[in-house]
Design an enzyme around this catalytic site. Structure first.
Site, PDB file in Angstrom:
ATOM      1  N   ASP A  16       8.162   4.156  55.811  1.00 24.57           N
ATOM      2  CA  ASP A  16       8.368   3.424  54.559  1.00 24.57           C
ATOM      3  C   ASP A  16       9.242   4.316  53.670  1.00 24.57           C
ATOM      4  O   ASP A  16       8.861   5.455  53.375  1.00 24.57           O
ATOM      5  CB  ASP A  16       6.994   3.181  53.918  1.00 24.57           C
ATOM      6  N   GLY A  38      12.040  -7.040  49.765  1.00 29.41           N
ATOM      7  CA  GLY A  38      12.320  -6.001  50.752  1.00 29.41           C
ATOM      8  C   GLY A  38      12.201  -4.587  50.200  1.00 29.41           C
ATOM      9  O   GLY A  38      11.266  -4.267  49.454  1.00 29.41           O
ATOM     10  N   ASP A  40      14.024  -3.120  47.989  1.00 26.68           N
ATOM     11  CA  ASP A  40      14.208  -3.154  46.532  1.00 26.68           C
ATOM     12  C   ASP A  40      12.865  -3.413  45.826  1.00 26.68           C
ATOM     13  O   ASP A  40      12.480  -2.676  44.894  1.00 26.68           O
ATOM     14  CB  ASP A  40      15.212  -4.287  46.234  1.00 26.68           C
ATOM     15  N   THR A 128      20.432  -5.335  56.656  1.00 28.65           N
ATOM     16  CA  THR A 128      19.945  -5.968  57.891  1.00 28.65           C
ATOM     17  C   THR A 128      18.644  -6.758  57.707  1.00 28.65           C
ATOM     18  O   THR A 128      18.067  -7.230  58.682  1.00 28.65           O
ATOM     19  CB  THR A 128      19.744  -4.922  59.015  1.00 28.65           C
TER      20      THR A 128
HETATM   21  N1  AR6 Z   1      10.984   1.001  53.916  1.00 28.55           N
HETATM   22  C1  AR6 Z   1      11.977   1.006  54.827  1.00 28.55           C
HETATM   23  N2  AR6 Z   1      12.602  -0.112  55.259  1.00 28.55           N
HETATM   24  C2  AR6 Z   1      12.178  -1.286  54.746  1.00 28.55           C
HETATM   25  C3  AR6 Z   1      11.137  -1.377  53.784  1.00 28.55           C
HETATM   26  C4  AR6 Z   1      10.539  -0.166  53.367  1.00 28.55           C
HETATM   27  N3  AR6 Z   1       9.550  -0.141  52.455  1.00 28.55           N
HETATM   28  N4  AR6 Z   1      10.977  -2.687  53.460  1.00 28.55           N
HETATM   29  C5  AR6 Z   1      11.865  -3.395  54.215  1.00 28.55           C
HETATM   30  N5  AR6 Z   1      12.582  -2.561  54.991  1.00 28.55           N
HETATM   31  P1  AR6 Z   1      16.207  -5.706  52.786  1.00 28.55           P
HETATM   32  P2  AR6 Z   1      19.127  -6.169  52.514  1.00 28.55           P
HETATM   33  C6  AR6 Z   1      13.688  -2.869  55.940  1.00 28.55           C
HETATM   34  O1  AR6 Z   1      15.967  -7.172  52.848  1.00 28.55           O
HETATM   35  O2  AR6 Z   1      19.201  -6.860  53.829  1.00 28.55           O
HETATM   36  C7  AR6 Z   1      16.472  -7.639  48.247  1.00 28.55           C
HETATM   37  O3  AR6 Z   1      15.864  -8.777  47.743  1.00 28.55           O
HETATM   38  C8  AR6 Z   1      13.834  -4.288  56.391  1.00 28.55           C
HETATM   39  O4  AR6 Z   1      12.973  -4.537  57.490  1.00 28.55           O
HETATM   40  O5  AR6 Z   1      15.320  -4.871  51.959  1.00 28.55           O
HETATM   41  O6  AR6 Z   1      20.176  -5.168  52.158  1.00 28.55           O
HETATM   42  C9  AR6 Z   1      17.568  -7.099  47.338  1.00 28.55           C
HETATM   43  O7  AR6 Z   1      17.255  -7.292  45.983  1.00 28.55           O
HETATM   44  C10 AR6 Z   1      15.301  -4.323  56.805  1.00 28.55           C
HETATM   45  O8  AR6 Z   1      15.455  -3.789  58.123  1.00 28.55           O
HETATM   46  O9  AR6 Z   1      17.724  -5.381  52.280  1.00 28.55           O
HETATM   47  C11 AR6 Z   1      18.771  -7.895  47.761  1.00 28.55           C
HETATM   48  O10 AR6 Z   1      18.828  -9.136  47.111  1.00 28.55           O
HETATM   49  C12 AR6 Z   1      15.979  -3.342  55.842  1.00 28.55           C
HETATM   50  O11 AR6 Z   1      14.903  -2.615  55.261  1.00 28.55           O
HETATM   51  C13 AR6 Z   1      18.566  -8.093  49.236  1.00 28.55           C
HETATM   52  O12 AR6 Z   1      17.154  -8.004  49.457  1.00 28.55           O
HETATM   53  C14 AR6 Z   1      16.805  -4.006  54.739  1.00 28.55           C
HETATM   54  O13 AR6 Z   1      16.186  -5.192  54.300  1.00 28.55           O
HETATM   55  C15 AR6 Z   1      19.211  -6.996  50.058  1.00 28.55           C
HETATM   56  O14 AR6 Z   1      19.088  -7.317  51.423  1.00 28.55           O
END
Ligand code: AR6
Length: 186
Positions: A16, A38, A40, A128
């Site tokens: 995490d 996610g 964020d 992703t």
């Molecule tokens: N630690 C590590 N990786 C994580 C965690 C965590 N705590 N949580 C999720 N992931 P995403 P994006 C992984 O959706 O695609 C947001 O709403 C997840 O499984 O967080 O760049 C923002 O505000 C995936 O593999 O980011 C934007 O609107 C990766 O992190 C939008 O999402 C990225 O998933 C950005 O989308």
């Protein structure tokens, strides 16, 4: 698994991102900088309101963060000292400059870290998740962009850690790192 690029450790871990004790973790944010789901959502929940306050001040100053760029705030209550917020591209088939924008997100994040003399940085897999960038392609871009920056020098970065959220994601990054290491040997 880890590798070394010009003396810097390049590591892959399952975990995490909000739990990383590093100088800076990178947030996969959106252009509003005002939070989301996610990574964020997890960063703002765990880091507390100080992060959002700084994000709002940045928005007031420069009006958000364009795709491919990055800004830096406090880490609030996180173990990391700083959060670098970057915005990856939304995947829409690959012909809208997504590859270059993803590379720019990694490059500009590392540039900010090195301008602040930070030495340990943790990245999630930008774009992703909600942004649906195919992870095999994203992993290759992420690792080769970071390795290219490290090889270019002019920084004090001792470790770049990619923190992957699932075994599958970790395996994809693992294969990409092996490919990179093979290319280095050639
Ligand atoms: N630690 C590590 N990786 C994580 C965690 C965590 N705590 N949580 C999720 N992931 P995403 P994006 C992984 O959706 O695609 C947001 O709403 C997840 O499984 O967080 O760049 C923002 O505000 C995936 O593999 O980011 C934007 O609107 C990766 O992190 C939008 O999402 C990225 O998933 C950005 O989308």
């Amino acid at each position: 698994m880890d590798a070394r690029v010009s003396g810097t450790r390049l590591a892959l871990e399952l975990g995490d991102i909000t739990e990383q004790r590093v100088d800076a973790i990178v947030n996969a944010a959106n252009t509003t900088l005002l939070g989301g789901g996610g990574v964020d959502g997890a960063i703002h929940r765990r880091g507390g309101p100080a992060i959002l306050e700084e994000c709002k001040a940045i928005v007031a100053r420069q009006g958000g963060c364009p795709t491919g760029e990055a800004v830096i705030t406090t880490g609030g209550r996180l173990p990391a000292r700083f959060v670098i917020h970057t915005v990856g591209p939304v995947w829409s088939g690959g012909r809208r400059g997504e590859d270059d924008l993803l590379a720019a997100a990694y490059r500009n994040s590392l540039r900010l870290a090195s301008e602040r003399d930070l030495t340990t940085i943790a990245f999630p897999s930008i774009s992703t998740g909600a942004y649906r960038f195919p992870i095999e392609r994203a992993a290759g871009i992420a690792l080769s962009t970071v390795a290219g920056m490290l090889r270019a020098g002019g920084h004090h970065v001792a470790e770049v850690r990619f923190v992957l959220f699932t075994d599958y994601d970790l395996a994809v990054y693992h294969r990409a790192l092996e490919r990179l290491a093979q290319e280095e040997r050639r």
